[in-house]
Design a protein around this motif. Structure first.
Motif, PDB file in Angstrom:
ATOM      1  N   PRO A 152      19.404  64.104  -1.207  1.00 20.34           N
ATOM      2  CA  PRO A 152      20.083  65.396  -1.334  1.00 20.34           C
ATOM      3  C   PRO A 152      21.526  65.348  -0.848  1.00 20.34           C
ATOM      4  CG  PRO A 152      18.618  65.414   0.560  1.00 20.34           C
ATOM      5  CD  PRO A 152      18.361  64.123  -0.164  1.00 20.34           C
ATOM      6  N   SER A 153      22.335  66.234  -1.419  1.00 24.13           N
ATOM      7  CA  SER A 153      23.677  66.532  -0.935  1.00 24.13           C
ATOM      8  C   SER A 153      23.735  68.037  -0.735  1.00 24.13           C
ATOM      9  CB  SER A 153      24.757  66.101  -1.930  1.00 24.13           C
ATOM     10  OG  SER A 153      24.774  64.695  -2.109  1.00 24.13           O
ATOM     11  N   GLY A 154      24.444  68.473   0.271  1.00 24.60           N
ATOM     12  CA  GLY A 154      24.482  69.916   0.475  1.00 24.60           C
ATOM     13  C   GLY A 154      25.197  70.303   1.751  1.00 24.60           C
ATOM     14  N   ARG A 155      24.899  71.521   2.200  1.00 24.87           N
ATOM     15  CA  ARG A 155      25.607  72.116   3.335  1.00 24.87           C
ATOM     16  C   ARG A 155      24.608  72.619   4.367  1.00 24.87           C
ATOM     17  NH1 ARG A 155      29.834  77.244   2.835  1.00 24.87           N
ATOM     18  NH2 ARG A 155      30.777  77.047   4.940  1.00 24.87           N
ATOM     19  N   PHE A 156      24.886  72.313   5.616  1.00 21.95           N
ATOM     20  CA  PHE A 156      24.063  72.812   6.721  1.00 21.95           C
ATOM     21  C   PHE A 156      24.903  73.798   7.528  1.00 21.95           C
ATOM     22  CE2 PHE A 156      22.895  72.724  11.182  1.00 21.95           C
ATOM     23  CZ  PHE A 156      21.515  72.830  11.163  1.00 21.95           C
ATOM     24  N   ILE A 157      24.375  74.981   7.751  1.00 26.00           N
ATOM     25  CA  ILE A 157      25.045  75.988   8.582  1.00 26.00           C
ATOM     26  C   ILE A 157      24.067  76.423   9.667  1.00 26.00           C
ATOM     27  CG2 ILE A 157      26.058  78.294   8.681  1.00 26.00           C
ATOM     28  CD1 ILE A 157      27.087  77.904   5.889  1.00 26.00           C
ATOM     29  N   GLY A 158      24.533  76.381  10.913  1.00 21.74           N
ATOM     30  CA  GLY A 158      23.647  76.768  12.005  1.00 21.74           C
ATOM     31  C   GLY A 158      24.377  76.760  13.327  1.00 21.74           C
ATOM     32  N   THR A 159      23.631  76.477  14.380  1.00 17.46           N
ATOM     33  CA  THR A 159      24.190  76.434  15.726  1.00 17.46           C
ATOM     34  C   THR A 159      23.812  75.114  16.395  1.00 17.46           C
ATOM     35  OG1 THR A 159      22.247  77.496  16.707  1.00 17.46           O
ATOM     36  CG2 THR A 159      24.072  78.933  16.006  1.00 17.46           C
ATOM     37  N   ALA A 160      24.662  74.710  17.332  1.00 16.36           N
ATOM     38  CA  ALA A 160      24.378  73.546  18.170  1.00 16.36           C
ATOM     39  C   ALA A 160      24.554  73.981  19.618  1.00 16.36           C
ATOM     40  CB  ALA A 160      25.322  72.392  17.846  1.00 16.36           C
ATOM     41  N   THR A 161      23.536  73.751  20.428  1.00 10.22           N
ATOM     42  CA  THR A 161      23.556  74.192  21.817  1.00 10.22           C
ATOM     43  C   THR A 161      23.465  72.989  22.745  1.00 10.22           C
ATOM     44  OG1 THR A 161      22.476  76.267  21.214  1.00 10.22           O
ATOM     45  CG2 THR A 161      22.439  75.647  23.539  1.00 10.22           C
ATOM     46  N   PHE A 162      24.392  72.942  23.705  1.00 15.10           N
ATOM     47  CA  PHE A 162      24.392  71.923  24.744  1.00 15.10           C
ATOM     48  C   PHE A 162      23.891  72.566  26.038  1.00 15.10           C
ATOM     49  CE2 PHE A 162      27.354  70.270  21.675  1.00 15.10           C
ATOM     50  CZ  PHE A 162      27.247  68.888  21.764  1.00 15.10           C
ATOM     51  N   SER A 163      22.689  72.182  26.469  1.00 14.84           N
ATOM     52  CA  SER A 163      22.083  72.740  27.677  1.00 14.84           C
ATOM     53  C   SER A 163      22.182  71.724  28.804  1.00 14.84           C
ATOM     54  CB  SER A 163      20.617  73.103  27.424  1.00 14.84           C
ATOM     55  OG  SER A 163      20.518  74.107  26.426  1.00 14.84           O
TER      56      SER A 163
END
Length: 757
Positions: A600-611
């Motif tokens: 697949p090729s595409g786009r990922f949209i989300g969040t990244a959290t550093f705890s």
């Protein structure tokens, strides 16, 4: 001066007491000898600073990170060992002091676990000074003892005993209420937290309040995110979040700086140095003799300093919380400062909630604020970061002497009125003070010790034997009047005694000690466009050093200069600055382009959290064990978790995706690294993914779009080449990019992701 050996009682074996004893023993004028006895109420030297990791009895947590670098927390002729961290932990500072004692104070009589209960000045016409000190001590081993000394040096410091608000002191509470100096961990604070939840309220907005709020928030994060068995007593089973949150009650907006700051704050790829090395770059001071910047702060001076902090941080702090905003309308007020690597991003993430006001009382589990009807409810515990009473350090003096010293127990900043920058009082002969200086610069302590030694050796402040420069400095001194006026001055500064550079200059003039020039060619920085001129204790070496001490002084000077040059020209500390600024949540937008049609090729949209959590040994057990054996510390690491949706419109794919890593910073190597997480233990590091290698400035690592870094990883036959770009606004990351190109027999794709706050 006389050739007779004089006896001296030194009260306290912290940095000030040890510096006083060493100076009396090794730096007295020719022909003067002292027999020194040090009394310390604790069973170890170090004062505030514990000498071992397991030392829990003092006023400082052994694992606390100091708020200054080792270049400030050392004396002019004694270096830290090779490999010591740039910013040490408290127990490492204590270890330095114990080694200093072994090097310089072996000829002193050290009485540990022995408290000075009473000290009286007794008339003795047969002695040269006309007085001696009658000192009564008490210890478990020897009970009450009485001693006689020619001189006494008080080095018991400002941290006599914890100060509590009147509304809280001597009051019983249904929830734990402790002073910040006694906080160690969540279990000790909360007891058995089973069935409990709520807010941990930190009261006090200056240095200790900011530091302890950030520390507790980190402990809460660690309780949720550490590997191994879940600490279910701290975690809500439905949300998998902590049952406890941190609320911080402050009275005014405060500038909060990290421990490593930008030397070129307007640059998207700034250079970084420990905060004290940037702050004490004398090239940024106006030319000519230094002028004191502390004490009474005029409106004009306040505006200048507040503007300086805004330019240094490139923000008014509103991006973190409206209640931390320092508005331009606040610039007329004297500035206040706090230091923490974690506090601001804990606030931004919601791990710390800030309230403004003054604590009036605690009723049950409710905190009532003064001058308002506002309350903070559902409190599980209270930590009071409300300072210390220095007057407790002087309680053994007679009432008559305390009156002469104008002791004001309720004034925590200007407790005692002393002459020449808190070193003595002309009406109390044979008495000196070292360390009554509310600031962390050990160079000032060392200068006080030299001044007191000279003053006692030449016969006191009114002696006709005083050297010309010392007598002239005493004649022009107005320190006592200044302290008394500051007690009622509504515009007194946070640290009223005087700024470190100016004090060093004034002591240097009085003692005829010149500041030495740099040994190396130093970098040139704006705005002065002059070579950096960084002040440390080693900049004012003692006179008549033997070869061993001269080499130690040069080692200190060279070590500081190497660090400054490395930070400005080689990108040292950039990895640390990146690591610090990652904490919290980021918006992530990632594009994946595959050259293989079946992938697949595409786009990922989300969040990244550093705890944030305590460093763990998983995947690096041998290295971890070695550092522990050498008395080091593993610091912190992040659990990285990203969540979002991946969309491949061409293939009609849409699904939720998540991934996890562990991010680590190795201070000894000044290196960031990224680690895979075990598939069956989603909080435990497995093995190394790649190290993050920052490209040196000389090779194009600095650019208008930030700092560049690379990494690589061979996964069986597939090679991952990793590229980073980190764009700063002064000390804070504003945006960073992470891209992979993956090639091999099974994979051929590229990823480009951008992270924004």
């Amino acid at each position: 001066m006389t050739n007779a050996i004089k006896t001296v009682c030194v009260v306290g074996a912290g940095p000030s007491g040890l510096a006083a004893a060493k100076t009396l023993l090794h730096d007295a004028p020719d022909g003067v000898k002292y027999n020194v006895t040090i009394f310390e109420s604790q069973p170890r030297v170090g004062g505030l600073w514990p000498v071992k990791k397991a030392d829990e009895a003092g006023l400082v947590h052994p694992a606390m990170v100091a708020n200054q670098s080792k270049h400030t927390m050392r004396f002019s002729d004694f270096a830290w060992p090779d490999g010591a961290p740039q910013i040490p932990r408290a127990f490492q500072v204590g270890g330095y002091l114990e080694r200093y004692r072994q090097r310089y104070c072996q000829d002193a009589t050290l009485r540990l676990a022995c408290r000075v209960e009473k000290a009286d000045l007794v008339s003795n016409p047969s002695s040269q000074s006309g007085h001696y000190w009658h000192v009564k001590t008490q210890s478990e081993e020897n009970g009450i003892e009485e001693h006689k000394f020619d001189y006494m040096v008080i080095a018991s410091g400002y941290f006599g005993e914890p100060a509590f608000p009147a509304s809280v002191e001597n009051t019983k509470h249904v929830i734990p209420v402790v002073h910040s100096s006694k906080y160690r961990d969540l279990e000790q604070l909360l007891g058995d937290p089973k069935g409990k939840s709520g807010k941990i309220l930190v009261v006090g907005g200056q240095f200790s309040g900011v530091e302890i709020a950030g520390t507790i928030a980190t402990h809460v994060s660690d309780a949720v995110n550490a590997p191994g068995p879940r600490r279910n007593n701290f975690i809500d089973q439905n949300s998998q979040r902590s049952k406890f949150s941190v609320h911080h009650l402050v009275q005014r907006p405060t500038w909060i700086l990290p421990l490593v700051t930008a030397s070129t704050p307007a640059d998207p790829a700034p250079c970084f140095l420990p905060i004290d090395l940037n702050a004490q770059n004398l090239s940024n001071r106006p030319p000519g003799p230094l002028v004191n910047t502390q004490g009474h702060i005029s409106v004009e001076a306040a505006r200048v300093v507040n503007s300086y902090f805004h330019n240094l941080l490139q923000t008014d702090q509103s991006e973190f919380s409206p209640r931390l905003t320092v508005q331009e309308s606040d610039y007329d007020n004297q500035p206040f400062l706090g230091l923490s690597d974690t506090y601001m991003d804990h606030v931004r993430s919601g791990a710390i909630v800030v309230s403004q006001g003054r604590l009036d009382s605690i009723s049950g589990n409710i905190a009532n604020l003064a001058s308002s009807e506002e309350q903070i409810e559902d409190i599980a515990a209270v930590v009071l970061a409300t300072g210390f009473k220095a007057s407790a350090s002087l309680s053994f003096l007679s009432e008559e002497i305390q009156q002469k010293l104008s002791i004001a127990p309720k004034d925590l900043n200007n407790t005692v009125a002393l002459a020449f920058h808190s070193t003595h009082h002309p009406e109390v002969p044979n008495l000196g003070f070292v360390g009554f200086y509310r600031s962390p610069y050990w160079g000032a302590i060392e200068m006080q010790a030299r001044f007191v030694t000279a003053l006692l050796s030449y016969g006191g402040p009114s002696s006709p034997s005083l050297p010309t420069k010392l007598a002239e400095s005493l004649k022009n001194d107005t320190s006592i009047e200044r302290v008394l006026s500051l007690r009622t001055d509504p515009r007194a500064s946070q640290f009223p005694m005087g700024d470190y550079a100016w004090l060093s200059q004034e002591f240097g003039i009085a003692l005829d000690i010149e500041k030495v020039p740099a040994l190396s060619k130093m970098p040139i920085l704006p705005p002065s466009n002059k070579e950096m001129n960084v002040l440390t204790a080693a900049s004012y070496p003692g006179r008549n050093l033997d070869e061993s001490r001269r080499k130690e002084n040069e080692r200190n000077l060279t070590g500081t200069e190497e660090v400054v040059i490395g930070g400005i020209t080689q990108g040292r500390f950039v990895a640390r600055a990146v690591f610090r600024s990652l904490l919290g949540e980021w918006k992530l937008d990632r594009q994946l382009v595959s050259q293989k049609p079946e992938q697949p090729s595409g786009r990922f949209i989300g969040t990244a959290t550093f705890s944030l959590r305590n460093g763990t040994s998983h995947g690096r057990e041998e290295e971890f064990a070695k550092i522990e054996k050498e008395g080091g510390d593993q610091g912190f690491e992040y659990l990285y978790v990203e969540n979002g949706e991946f969309v491949d419109e061409a293939k009609g794919l849409r699904f939720n995706a998540t991934r996890r890593y562990i991010w680590r910073y190795n201070e000894r190597k000044d290196k960031l690294s990224v680690w895979f997480v075990k598939t069956d233990e989603d909080r435990t590091a497995d093995y190394l993914f790649h190290e993050v290698d920052f490209i040196p400035p000389s090779e194009g690592g600095k650019g208008e779009d930030g700092w560049k870094a690379i990494g690589s990883h061979l996964c069986i036959e597939d090679m991952y080449n990793v590229q980073y770009r980190f764009s700063f606004s002064s000390v804070n990351l504003q945006e960073w990019r992470l891209g992979y190109s993956v090639k091999g027999p099974r994979k051929d794709y590229s990823i480009d992701g951008v992270y924004r706050r």
